[in-house]
Design a protein around this motif. Sequence first.
Motif, PDB file in Angstrom:
ATOM      1  N   GLU A   1      66.092 -24.094  90.939  1.00  0.00           N
ATOM      2  CA  GLU A   1      65.323 -25.087  90.184  1.00  0.00           C
ATOM      3  C   GLU A   1      64.708 -26.125  91.109  1.00  0.00           C
ATOM      4  O   GLU A   1      63.612 -26.617  90.856  1.00  0.00           O
ATOM      5  CB  GLU A   1      66.201 -25.742  89.118  1.00  0.00           C
ATOM      6  N   ALA A   2      65.395 -26.443  92.195  1.00  0.00           N
ATOM      7  CA  ALA A   2      64.863 -27.412  93.162  1.00  0.00           C
ATOM      8  C   ALA A   2      63.565 -26.907  93.777  1.00  0.00           C
ATOM      9  O   ALA A   2      62.660 -27.706  94.053  1.00  0.00           O
ATOM     10  CB  ALA A   2      65.894 -27.702  94.247  1.00  0.00           C
ATOM     11  N   ASP A   3      63.447 -25.594  93.978  1.00  0.00           N
ATOM     12  CA  ASP A   3      62.211 -25.034  94.526  1.00  0.00           C
ATOM     13  C   ASP A   3      61.049 -25.233  93.563  1.00  0.00           C
ATOM     14  O   ASP A   3      59.951 -25.610  93.977  1.00  0.00           O
ATOM     15  CB  ASP A   3      62.376 -23.539  94.834  1.00  0.00           C
ATOM     16  N   LEU A   4      61.286 -24.984  92.282  1.00  0.00           N
ATOM     17  CA  LEU A   4      60.239 -25.212  91.289  1.00  0.00           C
ATOM     18  C   LEU A   4      59.870 -26.695  91.229  1.00  0.00           C
ATOM     19  O   LEU A   4      58.683 -27.038  91.167  1.00  0.00           O
ATOM     20  CB  LEU A   4      60.669 -24.716  89.909  1.00  0.00           C
ATOM     21  N   GLU A   5      60.860 -27.555  91.268  1.00  0.00           N
ATOM     22  CA  GLU A   5      60.574 -28.991  91.229  1.00  0.00           C
ATOM     23  C   GLU A   5      59.784 -29.430  92.459  1.00  0.00           C
ATOM     24  O   GLU A   5      58.873 -30.258  92.346  1.00  0.00           O
ATOM     25  CB  GLU A   5      61.868 -29.804  91.090  1.00  0.00           C
ATOM     26  N   ASN A   6      60.108 -28.874  93.622  1.00  0.00           N
ATOM     27  CA  ASN A   6      59.331 -29.188  94.829  1.00  0.00           C
ATOM     28  C   ASN A   6      57.884 -28.751  94.657  1.00  0.00           C
ATOM     29  O   ASN A   6      56.955 -29.470  95.056  1.00  0.00           O
ATOM     30  CB  ASN A   6      59.939 -28.514  96.059  1.00  0.00           C
ATOM     31  N   TYR A   7      57.686 -27.573  94.068  1.00  0.00           N
ATOM     32  CA  TYR A   7      56.318 -27.106  93.794  1.00  0.00           C
ATOM     33  C   TYR A   7      55.634 -28.040  92.804  1.00  0.00           C
ATOM     34  O   TYR A   7      54.487 -28.445  93.022  1.00  0.00           O
ATOM     35  CB  TYR A   7      56.343 -25.666  93.258  1.00  0.00           C
ATOM     36  N   ARG A   8      56.308 -28.404  91.738  1.00  0.00           N
ATOM     37  CA  ARG A   8      55.703 -29.258  90.709  1.00  0.00           C
ATOM     38  C   ARG A   8      55.361 -30.650  91.232  1.00  0.00           C
ATOM     39  O   ARG A   8      54.495 -31.324  90.685  1.00  0.00           O
ATOM     40  CB  ARG A   8      56.622 -29.359  89.496  1.00  0.00           C
ATOM     41  N   ASN A   9      56.017 -31.067  92.307  1.00  0.00           N
ATOM     42  CA  ASN A   9      55.721 -32.366  92.923  1.00  0.00           C
ATOM     43  C   ASN A   9      54.770 -32.255  94.103  1.00  0.00           C
ATOM     44  O   ASN A   9      54.455 -33.263  94.743  1.00  0.00           O
ATOM     45  CB  ASN A   9      57.020 -33.044  93.369  1.00  0.00           C
ATOM     46  N   SER A  10      54.287 -31.056  94.386  1.00  0.00           N
ATOM     47  CA  SER A  10      53.420 -30.840  95.550  1.00  0.00           C
ATOM     48  C   SER A  10      51.957 -31.132  95.231  1.00  0.00           C
ATOM     49  O   SER A  10      51.533 -31.115  94.069  1.00  0.00           O
ATOM     50  CB  SER A  10      53.537 -29.387  96.022  1.00  0.00           C
ATOM     51  N   ASP A  11      51.188 -31.353  96.281  1.00  0.00           N
ATOM     52  CA  ASP A  11      49.742 -31.539  96.117  1.00  0.00           C
ATOM     53  C   ASP A  11      49.093 -30.270  95.576  1.00  0.00           C
ATOM     54  O   ASP A  11      48.138 -30.348  94.804  1.00  0.00           O
ATOM     55  CB  ASP A  11      49.101 -31.936  97.447  1.00  0.00           C
ATOM     56  N   LEU A  12      49.625 -29.113  95.970  1.00  0.00           N
ATOM     57  CA  LEU A  12      49.082 -27.849  95.466  1.00  0.00           C
ATOM     58  C   LEU A  12      49.180 -27.797  93.952  1.00  0.00           C
ATOM     59  O   LEU A  12      48.192 -27.534  93.268  1.00  0.00           O
ATOM     60  CB  LEU A  12      49.818 -26.659  96.089  1.00  0.00           C
ATOM     61  N   PHE A  13      50.354 -28.040  93.402  1.00  0.00           N
ATOM     62  CA  PHE A  13      50.513 -28.003  91.949  1.00  0.00           C
ATOM     63  C   PHE A  13      49.638 -29.060  91.280  1.00  0.00           C
ATOM     64  O   PHE A  13      48.994 -28.771  90.262  1.00  0.00           O
ATOM     65  CB  PHE A  13      51.974 -28.215  91.537  1.00  0.00           C
ATOM     66  N   LYS A  14      49.629 -30.258  91.814  1.00  0.00           N
ATOM     67  CA  LYS A  14      48.846 -31.328  91.188  1.00  0.00           C
ATOM     68  C   LYS A  14      47.375 -30.939  91.106  1.00  0.00           C
ATOM     69  O   LYS A  14      46.711 -31.184  90.095  1.00  0.00           O
ATOM     70  CB  LYS A  14      49.037 -32.635  91.944  1.00  0.00           C
ATOM     71  N   ASN A  15      46.847 -30.306  92.150  1.00  0.00           N
ATOM     72  CA  ASN A  15      45.458 -29.848  92.140  1.00  0.00           C
ATOM     73  C   ASN A  15      45.253 -28.712  91.143  1.00  0.00           C
ATOM     74  O   ASN A  15      44.301 -28.729  90.352  1.00  0.00           O
ATOM     75  CB  ASN A  15      45.044 -29.397  93.539  1.00  0.00           C
ATOM     76  N   VAL A  16      46.148 -27.716  91.176  1.00  0.00           N
ATOM     77  CA  VAL A  16      46.028 -26.566  90.279  1.00  0.00           C
ATOM     78  C   VAL A  16      46.112 -27.021  88.828  1.00  0.00           C
ATOM     79  O   VAL A  16      45.283 -26.640  87.996  1.00  0.00           O
ATOM     80  CB  VAL A  16      47.111 -25.511  90.595  1.00  0.00           C
ATOM     81  N   TRP A  17      47.084 -27.844  88.506  1.00  0.00           N
ATOM     82  CA  TRP A  17      47.279 -28.250  87.119  1.00  0.00           C
ATOM     83  C   TRP A  17      46.154 -29.160  86.639  1.00  0.00           C
ATOM     84  O   TRP A  17      45.667 -29.003  85.515  1.00  0.00           O
ATOM     85  CB  TRP A  17      48.640 -28.917  86.960  1.00  0.00           C
ATOM     86  N   ALA A  18      45.719 -30.088  87.474  1.00  0.00           N
ATOM     87  CA  ALA A  18      44.631 -30.991  87.073  1.00  0.00           C
ATOM     88  C   ALA A  18      43.365 -30.210  86.760  1.00  0.00           C
ATOM     89  O   ALA A  18      42.654 -30.511  85.791  1.00  0.00           O
ATOM     90  CB  ALA A  18      44.372 -32.020  88.165  1.00  0.00           C
ATOM     91  N   THR A  19      43.073 -29.200  87.557  1.00  0.00           N
ATOM     92  CA  THR A  19      41.879 -28.385  87.334  1.00  0.00           C
ATOM     93  C   THR A  19      42.045 -27.489  86.120  1.00  0.00           C
ATOM     94  O   THR A  19      41.143 -27.387  85.280  1.00  0.00           O
ATOM     95  CB  THR A  19      41.584 -27.531  88.584  1.00  0.00           C
ATOM     96  N   THR A  20      43.198 -26.848  85.999  1.00  0.00           N
ATOM     97  CA  THR A  20      43.428 -25.880  84.932  1.00  0.00           C
ATOM     98  C   THR A  20      43.468 -26.534  83.559  1.00  0.00           C
ATOM     99  O   THR A  20      42.867 -26.028  82.606  1.00  0.00           O
ATOM    100  CB  THR A  20      44.740 -25.107  85.194  1.00  0.00           C
ATOM    101  N   LYS A  21      44.157 -27.653  83.436  1.00  0.00           N
ATOM    102  CA  LYS A  21      44.344 -28.243  82.105  1.00  0.00           C
ATOM    103  C   LYS A  21      43.043 -28.748  81.479  1.00  0.00           C
ATOM    104  O   LYS A  21      42.976 -28.906  80.267  1.00  0.00           O
ATOM    105  CB  LYS A  21      45.407 -29.342  82.147  1.00  0.00           C
ATOM    106  N   LYS A  22      42.009 -28.936  82.278  1.00  0.00           N
ATOM    107  CA  LYS A  22      40.718 -29.353  81.728  1.00  0.00           C
ATOM    108  C   LYS A  22      40.119 -28.279  80.820  1.00  0.00           C
ATOM    109  O   LYS A  22      39.251 -28.581  79.997  1.00  0.00           O
ATOM    110  CB  LYS A  22      39.733 -29.657  82.857  1.00  0.00           C
TER     111      LYS A  22
END
Length: 98
Positions: free
Chosen positions: A59-80
């Motif tokens: 779970e820590a690996d997923l949380e690290n991903y969810r807190n990463s710049d990669l996830f923030k970029n992917v999610w910000a773009t996708t959720k639009k």
Amino acid sequence: MFVRIVKMSFEPSKIDAFLSFFETKKKLIRGFEGCEFLELYRDKTHPNIFFTYSYWNAEADLENYRNSDLFKNVWATTKKSFNDKPEAWSVDKLVSLI
């Protein structure tokens, strides 16, 4: 290891853009530390609904991903492009027959 399932529903006019964007990010997501598997599925009945399945070591690996710049970029773009609220589940794999 556990599985993360995310259900996303898109505006039909934005599906091609999502698929193109996912194509550019999929190897980065799969290559993120702790991610062991990544797939994208499309619902056969509702072609604007997609699911991601990813396997994570901890779970820590997923949380690290969810807190990463990669996830923030992917999610910000996708959720639009969403036309409904996404849903997500973290589940333990109990049986796998391959």
